[in-house]
Design an enzyme around this catalytic site. Structure first.
Site, PDB file in Angstrom:
ATOM      1  N   LYS A   1       0.842  -1.187   0.000  1.00 22.76           N
ATOM      2  CA  LYS A   1       0.000   0.000   0.000  1.00 22.76           C
ATOM      3  C   LYS A   1       0.879   1.240   0.000  1.00 22.76           C
ATOM      4  O   LYS A   1       1.969   1.233   0.563  1.00 22.76           O
ATOM      5  CB  LYS A   1      -0.923   0.006   1.222  1.00 22.76           C
TER       6      LYS A   1
ATOM      7  N   GLY B   1      -7.191  -6.605  14.409  1.00 24.19           N
ATOM      8  CA  GLY B   1      -7.405  -6.810  12.981  1.00 24.19           C
ATOM      9  C   GLY B   1      -7.286  -8.291  12.706  1.00 24.19           C
ATOM     10  O   GLY B   1      -7.736  -9.113  13.499  1.00 24.19           O
TER      11      GLY B   1
ATOM     12  N   GLY C   1      -4.344  -9.583  12.603  1.00 22.55           N
ATOM     13  CA  GLY C   1      -3.401  -9.714  13.705  1.00 22.55           C
ATOM     14  C   GLY C   1      -3.907  -8.862  14.854  1.00 22.55           C
ATOM     15  O   GLY C   1      -4.478  -7.793  14.637  1.00 22.55           O
TER      16      GLY C   1
ATOM     17  N   HIS D   1      -5.426  -3.183  19.351  1.00 25.51           N
ATOM     18  CA  HIS D   1      -5.319  -3.244  17.889  1.00 25.51           C
ATOM     19  C   HIS D   1      -5.842  -4.613  17.467  1.00 25.51           C
ATOM     20  O   HIS D   1      -5.164  -5.628  17.609  1.00 25.51           O
ATOM     21  CB  HIS D   1      -3.874  -3.050  17.447  1.00 25.51           C
TER      22      HIS D   1
ATOM     23  N   ASP E   1       7.891  -1.100  13.482  1.00 31.16           N
ATOM     24  CA  ASP E   1       6.742  -1.459  14.304  1.00 31.16           C
ATOM     25  C   ASP E   1       7.153  -1.869  15.710  1.00 31.16           C
ATOM     26  O   ASP E   1       6.357  -1.794  16.645  1.00 31.16           O
ATOM     27  CB  ASP E   1       5.979  -2.614  13.643  1.00 31.16           C
TER      28      ASP E   1
END
Length: 405
Positions: free
Chosen positions: A14, A217, A219, A215, A156
């Site tokens: 992306k 998602g 993951g 978080h 990250d």
């Protein structure tokens, strides 16, 4: 300043382009001038390219053959060519920022990418095999397309570099520590952005808040944030640890692995596949790694789908409870990412367990597709926020700061 962002995944790349004033950062994320995405099908030689601009122009093409790097290069060319052109030439881009999943022990902060940094990212690919190699592909595509433009790696793992040793070190032999085996944590860019955004929305000083960011998602990870720093998190040495996820197991008894490896048909490769690709919601439900599909199966009376939901909620509540203990209290609970932002049911189920704290969810606000708002009642002692995570904007901010030093 024109800042291009590349966010590499195992099956996608992306990208987006921001224009940021040279003199000051904006307080909220602006709309990108341009957004691009390359999706690779199971046949890696086929790429689906999707591009859109702030003006509304779109492009959708399928490209056959060539390398993944060539597909990314083609996507980048749409910045300055055709209907989706938003700049005169690629040389107008001032800096390119990359999300890099694993930075190991040596990269705690964003850095300008050099040959040494590239080698380190490559070396750490064994710890993030689905993501670090993809980030390198993006870096090399930029080198080919834009030459010497500055490139920045945003890790990250970096936000979790502040974990105290008691939270970061595993209780194995101390030799593990010397080998770099420790809890690194992941989704750090998202956790850091959401904690700062929560303080901004509430009009509070970030350093004064005890925050748990969820978080959720495909993951999933949690972070306990105090004084603006990560002090605990659920993912570990790899992104496999912690919560039950879409297709990942999360934390399991390591004795299970020893037991399975003693069986002749369980190789390391098979275990890696099972734990990462065939566990979690997918493994238990037998339906999908996608929560909405699991919920649909529940409405049809599917027992395994219901079990998957119950396990997911149980482990989420347990994880929040462990983060709560690390913080010694809770001021703000944040939900973000695909499930966290879209599933009112998961938010409700998670929050129900913490009524003893005085946490009260407003049912109407929770159901009304909230974005960047507080969904707790006025008399709740804990604020509950749903925040749209903006990893790309967070990376752009770090690029701006790094170039302005």
């Amino acid at each position: 300043m024109k800042v291009l962002i590349l966010n590499a995944g195992s099956s996608s790349q992306k990208s987006c382009l921001y224009e940021i004033p040279d003199d000051a950062l904006l307080s909220e994320a602006p709309q990108p001038l341009w957004e691009g995405k390359v999706n690779w099908t199971q046949d890696r030689s086929v790429a689906e390219i999707e591009v859109k601009t702030a003006r509304g122009e779109t492009l959708h093409e399928s490209i056959y053959g060539d390398s993944r790097q060539a597909h990314v290069t083609y996507m980048l060319y749409t910045l300055s060519r055709g209907a989706t052109k938003v700049i005169g030439q690629l040389s107008e881009i001032d800096v390119v920022g990359h999300r890099v999943v694993h930075g190991g022990q040596n990269y705690r902060h964003s850095v300008i990418i050099t040959e040494e940094v590239k080698q380190a990212i490559a070396k750490l690919s064994n710890l993030a095999p689905a993501h670090n190699p993809a980030a390198l592909e993006g870096i090399e595509a930029i080198e080919k397309s834009l030459g010497d433009v500055p490139q920045v790696a945003v890790f990250d793992t970096g936000f979790h570099a502040t974990l105290p040793d008691a939270a970061a070190i595993y209780p194995g032999p101390f030799e593990w520590v010397e080998q770099g085996i420790r809890r690194y944590g992941f989704h750090g860019i998202s956790h850091q952005y959401c904690s700062a955004r929560a303080a901004q929305i509430l009009g509070r000083d970030l350093a004064s808040l005890r925050i748990i960011t969820c978080h959720l998602g495909n993951g999933c990870s949690l972070a306990a944030i105090k004084n603006g720093r990560s002090i605990d998190t659920t993912m570990g040495f790899t992104p496999l640890d912690g919560l039950m996820m879409g297709s990942r197991s999360g934390a399991i008894d390591p004795g299970i692995i020893v037991h399975l490896m003693r069986q002749s048909d369980y190789s390391a490769e098979r275990l890696d596949y099972v734990l990462n690709k065939a566990s979690g919601l997918r493994g238990i439900s037998g339906v999908s790694s996608d929560l909405p599909q699991v919920i649909e199966a529940i409405t049809q009376g599917n027992y395994r789908a219901q079990l998957a939901w119950d396990m997911y909620v149980h482990r989420l509540r347990s994880g929040i409870g462990s983060m709560l203990a690390s913080l010694g209290g809770l001021d703000v609970l944040v939900f973000t990412a695909g499930v966290g932002e879209k599933s009112a049911g998961i938010r409700q189920a998670a929050c129900e367990a913490f009524g003893f704290l005085g946490l009260k969810l407003d049912p109407e606000k929770n159901q009304n597709k909230p974005v960047d708002i507080d969904i707790a009642t006025a008399d709740s002692t804990v604020r509950v926020l749903v925040i749209h995570t903006q990893e790309d904007w967070a990376i752009a901010q770090q690029c701006w700061h790094l170039l302005k030093r």
